[in-house]
Design a protein around this motif. Structure first.
Motif, PDB file in Angstrom:
ATOM      1  N   MET A 143       0.947  -1.222   0.054  1.00  0.00           N
ATOM      2  CA  MET A 143      -0.008   0.042  -0.203  1.00  0.00           C
ATOM      3  C   MET A 143       0.907   1.275   0.007  1.00  0.00           C
ATOM      4  N   ALA A 144       0.129   2.488  -0.530  1.00  0.00           N
ATOM      5  CA  ALA A 144       0.852   3.522  -0.307  1.00  0.00           C
ATOM      6  C   ALA A 144      -0.044   4.748  -0.096  1.00  0.00           C
ATOM      7  N   ASN A 145       0.288   5.681   0.471  1.00  0.00           N
ATOM      8  CA  ASN A 145      -0.524   6.928   0.530  1.00  0.00           C
ATOM      9  C   ASN A 145       0.145   8.318   0.652  1.00  0.00           C
ATOM     10  N   ILE A 146      -0.480   9.412   0.311  1.00  0.00           N
ATOM     11  CA  ILE A 146       0.039  10.559   0.220  1.00  0.00           C
ATOM     12  C   ILE A 146      -0.316  11.294   1.858  1.00  0.00           C
ATOM     13  N   VAL A 147       0.576  12.076   2.106  1.00  0.00           N
ATOM     14  CA  VAL A 147       0.505  12.867   3.394  1.00  0.00           C
ATOM     15  C   VAL A 147       0.212  14.387   3.043  1.00  0.00           C
ATOM     16  N   THR A 148      -0.783  14.694   3.701  1.00  0.00           N
ATOM     17  CA  THR A 148      -1.226  16.039   3.401  1.00  0.00           C
ATOM     18  C   THR A 148      -0.499  16.852   4.250  1.00  0.00           C
ATOM     19  N   VAL A 149       0.292  17.940   3.515  1.00  0.00           N
ATOM     20  CA  VAL A 149       1.038  18.769   4.466  1.00  0.00           C
ATOM     21  C   VAL A 149       0.876  20.451   4.172  1.00  0.00           C
ATOM     22  N   SER A 215       5.344   8.247  -7.607  1.00  0.00           N
ATOM     23  CA  SER A 215       5.149   6.999  -7.563  1.00  0.00           C
ATOM     24  C   SER A 215       6.080   5.896  -6.614  1.00  0.00           C
ATOM     25  N   CYS A 216       5.378   4.930  -6.044  1.00  0.00           N
ATOM     26  CA  CYS A 216       6.041   4.057  -5.196  1.00  0.00           C
ATOM     27  C   CYS A 216       6.017   2.691  -5.747  1.00  0.00           C
ATOM     28  N   MET A 217       7.124   2.020  -6.039  1.00  0.00           N
ATOM     29  CA  MET A 217       7.192   0.619  -6.825  1.00  0.00           C
ATOM     30  C   MET A 217       7.527  -0.437  -5.874  1.00  0.00           C
ATOM     31  N   VAL A 218       6.757  -1.604  -5.539  1.00  0.00           N
ATOM     32  CA  VAL A 218       7.068  -2.546  -4.545  1.00  0.00           C
ATOM     33  C   VAL A 218       7.357  -3.741  -5.530  1.00  0.00           C
ATOM     34  N   SER A 219       8.682  -4.432  -5.175  1.00  0.00           N
ATOM     35  CA  SER A 219       8.969  -5.699  -5.840  1.00  0.00           C
ATOM     36  C   SER A 219       9.170  -6.985  -4.864  1.00  0.00           C
ATOM     37  N   HIS A 220       8.672  -8.105  -5.416  1.00  0.00           N
ATOM     38  CA  HIS A 220       8.764  -9.047  -4.254  1.00  0.00           C
ATOM     39  C   HIS A 220       8.895 -10.441  -5.279  1.00  0.00           C
ATOM     40  N   ARG A 221       9.391 -11.417  -4.366  1.00  0.00           N
ATOM     41  CA  ARG A 221       9.541 -12.574  -5.191  1.00  0.00           C
ATOM     42  C   ARG A 221       8.302 -13.396  -5.566  1.00  0.00           C
ATOM     43  N   THR A 222       7.253 -13.201  -4.863  1.00  0.00           N
ATOM     44  CA  THR A 222       6.168 -13.873  -5.086  1.00  0.00           C
ATOM     45  C   THR A 222       5.230 -13.049  -6.252  1.00  0.00           C
ATOM     46  N   MET A 223       5.737 -11.997  -6.724  1.00  0.00           N
ATOM     47  CA  MET A 223       4.965 -11.291  -7.566  1.00  0.00           C
ATOM     48  C   MET A 223       5.900 -11.313  -9.124  1.00  0.00           C
ATOM     49  N   SER A 224       4.988 -11.582 -10.215  1.00  0.00           N
ATOM     50  CA  SER A 224       5.573 -11.685 -11.555  1.00  0.00           C
ATOM     51  C   SER A 224       6.246 -10.189 -11.927  1.00  0.00           C
ATOM     52  N   THR A 225       5.430  -9.253 -11.678  1.00  0.00           N
ATOM     53  CA  THR A 225       5.676  -7.851 -12.164  1.00  0.00           C
ATOM     54  C   THR A 225       5.769  -6.883 -10.654  1.00  0.00           C
ATOM     55  N   GLU A 227       4.500  -3.920  -8.029  1.00  0.00           N
ATOM     56  CA  GLU A 227       3.479  -3.278  -8.005  1.00  0.00           C
ATOM     57  C   GLU A 227       3.791  -1.956  -7.904  1.00  0.00           C
ATOM     58  N   ASN A 228       3.136  -0.845  -8.859  1.00  0.00           N
ATOM     59  CA  ASN A 228       3.366   0.498  -8.774  1.00  0.00           C
ATOM     60  C   ASN A 228       2.033   1.171  -8.103  1.00  0.00           C
ATOM     61  N   PHE A 229       2.365   2.248  -7.536  1.00  0.00           N
ATOM     62  CA  PHE A 229       1.370   3.040  -7.020  1.00  0.00           C
ATOM     63  C   PHE A 229       1.780   4.672  -7.325  1.00  0.00           C
ATOM     64  N   LEU A 230       0.706   5.151  -8.114  1.00  0.00           N
ATOM     65  CA  LEU A 230       0.949   6.515  -8.766  1.00  0.00           C
ATOM     66  C   LEU A 230      -0.134   7.244  -7.707  1.00  0.00           C
ATOM     67  N   MET A 231       0.638   8.423  -7.319  1.00  0.00           N
ATOM     68  CA  MET A 231       0.070   9.372  -6.586  1.00  0.00           C
ATOM     69  C   MET A 231       0.249  10.769  -6.965  1.00  0.00           C
ATOM     70  N   LYS A 232      -0.614  11.601  -6.325  1.00  0.00           N
ATOM     71  CA  LYS A 232      -0.442  12.957  -6.454  1.00  0.00           C
ATOM     72  C   LYS A 232       0.044  13.912  -5.266  1.00  0.00           C
ATOM     73  N   LEU A 233       1.027  14.631  -5.185  1.00  0.00           N
ATOM     74  CA  LEU A 233       1.078  15.174  -4.017  1.00  0.00           C
ATOM     75  C   LEU A 233       0.095  16.219  -3.510  1.00  0.00           C
ATOM     76  N   VAL A 234      -0.131  16.458  -2.344  1.00  0.00           N
ATOM     77  CA  VAL A 234      -0.981  17.513  -1.537  1.00  0.00           C
ATOM     78  C   VAL A 234      -0.384  18.340  -0.765  1.00  0.00           C
ATOM     79  N   VAL A 235      -0.409  19.618  -1.023  1.00  0.00           N
ATOM     80  CA  VAL A 235       0.280  20.513  -0.407  1.00  0.00           C
ATOM     81  C   VAL A 235      -0.706  21.751  -0.240  1.00  0.00           C
TER      82      VAL A 235
END
Length: 505
Positions: A143-149, A215-225, A227-235
């Motif tokens: 999972m990935a999330n944006i922090v409002t700042v 964007s945050c990208m997670v790689s693991h042995r159990t996943m063939s590709t 997982e990419n999380f695309l987000m937009k910054l909140v300022v």
């Protein structure tokens, strides 16, 4: 330890390795939690050794060895109750045999990961073993999330990325054009032998960073590709305000002049307020939300207008000072200048064309007879010089008294006798129309052609002087005639041709 001792130890390790290889096992076995896994073992070539017993030993990564299953041909199978796998492990064959002592573990857990040793007791060689590694895999929850700042100058966490309960640990990476830094991922071992990995991205946020991609990208042995999380910054930031619409051309009497208050902020601005620096809003001004309209510009508009915009974080403002002009500045004279230039070019072209035709016409006149109308290159022989090219009037004065025909002095081919005959009282020799020209006169005239051609340019310059000549010297002039040359000429018996009405004045 000397050299001989080292060699002895190396020899013993080689012997033990060769003996251990005699027990066949799978070096690595992979499984997921909740599944069943089979660990195979076999002693294919015992030779002279007698197999007496086989045992399975579990060796966790961070704990001591534990027997989990034992088989003896005389006493049968045994599963120690103190084993962490008690109740979940058994020999595959029933009854088990020394030839195939493979085991199966049901409902495997993450804590079952470790080394499993299949050990044979032989006689007389002793114990021999093979080792299998059980690797437990657990697909993580990512999972990935944006922090409002709020906008500021101090670096803060603006985004988080996490991979939970995975085995082995996942890999996290960031992709963005922001000028920040990703923190080193932290790993946390969970009680079930899984690993949680977390990474954050830090930035000193500015209003311009609001809405930018990260964007945050997670790689693991159990996943063939990955997982990419695309987000937009909140300022979040207070409103930024700008007044537009003033073109520095507000003059007295101008209508429908307006100003627009443009504002951006996060959260979205909610209030817009117009006011003047003096505190009084002119009567000709109408305000509607972010637009200020001036119905007619007068001296009361000569003031400073202020626009204030607010959101939950604060207020932003902008102001503009209006200078009312006495009158509208003159409109652009680019069109007038273009028209003048075009007219000048057209005039130059027309003048050039006119000058060309005038020069051409003048040259054609200079190469022909005055008043005859013949173009350059027309025959210029003795007949034309002697008899003219147009009709003369009966009174011998020529058509309308025109005196523009070629003029000859008394020495241009006529003998003195001919010039003296019929002398006019004004000093001009007059040749009667009834006089017959002799062959001698015509021949003499033709012999003079070449000389006349060479002197033609000089005679042209002298024409003007002779046209206005008022002296009494003898002048020979051929008058144009009204009829064609063919009608004017008369053939003679000797083959010559003379004019019927040649007049000399």
């Amino acid at each position: 330890m000397n050299m001989s001792g080292l060699l002895s130890a190396l020899f013993l390790l080689i012997i033990q390795g060769s003996l251990a290889q005699r027990v066949r096992v799978e070096p690595e076995v992979v499984s997921y939690p909740g599944q069943s896994v089979t660990l195979r073992c076999q002693f294919p070539n015992p030779g002279e050794n007698q197999l007496t017993q086989v045992s399975w030993i579990f060796e966790p990564t961070d704990a001591e060895r534990t027997n989990i299953a034992v088989f003896h041909p005389n006493f049968g199978a045994n599963y120690p109750t103190k084993s962490p796998l008690a109740g979940r492990v058994h020999f595959i064959s029933d009854p088990p045999t020394l030839d195939n002592p493979s085991i199966q573990i049901e409902d495997v857990k993450m804590t079952d990961e470790g080394r499993y040793i299949c050990e044979y007791a032989t006689y007389p060689s002793g114990n021999e073993q093979g080792v299998s590694s059980l690797i437990m895999l657990a697909k993580p929850n990512n999972m990935a999330n944006i922090v409002t700042v709020a906008a500021g100058k101090t670096p803060v966490i603006v985004a988080r990325c996490q991979s939970s309960n995975g085995r082995p640990a996942a890999t996290i990476s960031w992709s963005t054009a922001l000028n920040g830094n990703a923190t080193t991922p932290t790993k946390t071992d969970n009680p079930d032998n899984t690993v949680t990995v977390q990474s954050t991205y830090m930035l000193a946020p500015q209003p311009a960073d609001n809405g930018k991609d990260i964007s945050c990208m997670v790689s693991h042995r159990t996943m063939s590709t990955p997982e990419n999380f695309l987000m937009k910054l909140v300022v979040e930031y207070p409103p930024q305000v700008q007044i537009v619409g003033y073109d520095n051309n507000w003059y007295r009497g101008r209508t429908s002049a307006f100003l627009t208050c443009q504002a951006k902020g996060n959260p979205v601005p909610t209030t817009v307020t117009w006011k003047t620096l003096s505190g009084l809003m002119p009567e000709t001004v109408q305000v509607r939300e972010n637009r200020l309209t001036v119905q007619k510009v007068d001296d009361t508009i000569n003031t400073t207008f202020i626009c204030e915009v607010g959101n939950s974080l604060g207020y932003g403002r902008d102001q503009i000072t209006i200078f009312v002009r006495d009158q509208s500045p003159s409109s652009s004279n680019a069109g007038v200048i273009a028209g003048v230039i075009f007219a000048c070019l057209l005039a130059i072209i027309l003048i050039s064309v006119l000058a060309y035709f005038l020069v051409s016409h003048n040259r054609r006149q200079q190469h022909g007879y005055r008043g005859t109308g013949k173009p350059t290159g027309a025959p210029y022989d003795s007949f034309t010089r002697l008899f003219g090219s147009a009709k003369s009037s009966k009174n011998g004065t020529g058509n309308n008294g025109n005196n523009n025909t070629p003029i000859y002095r008394g020495d241009v081919g006529l003998n003195e006798k001919t010039a003296n005959q019929g002398m006019h009282p004004g000093g001009v020799a007059l040749l009667e129309t009834t006089r017959t020209h002799t062959a001698e006169d015509i021949l003499l005239s033709r012999e003079m052609d070449e000389v006349e051609r060479k002197k033609f340019d000089e005679l042209e310059e002298e024409d003007e002087r002779y046209d206005h000549f008022t002296g009494v010297g003898p002048i020979l002039q051929l008058r144009p005639h009204e009829d064609d040359i063919d009608d004017d000429m008369e053939s003679q018996r000797d083959g010559s041709v003379i004019s019927r009405t040649a007049v000399y004045v």
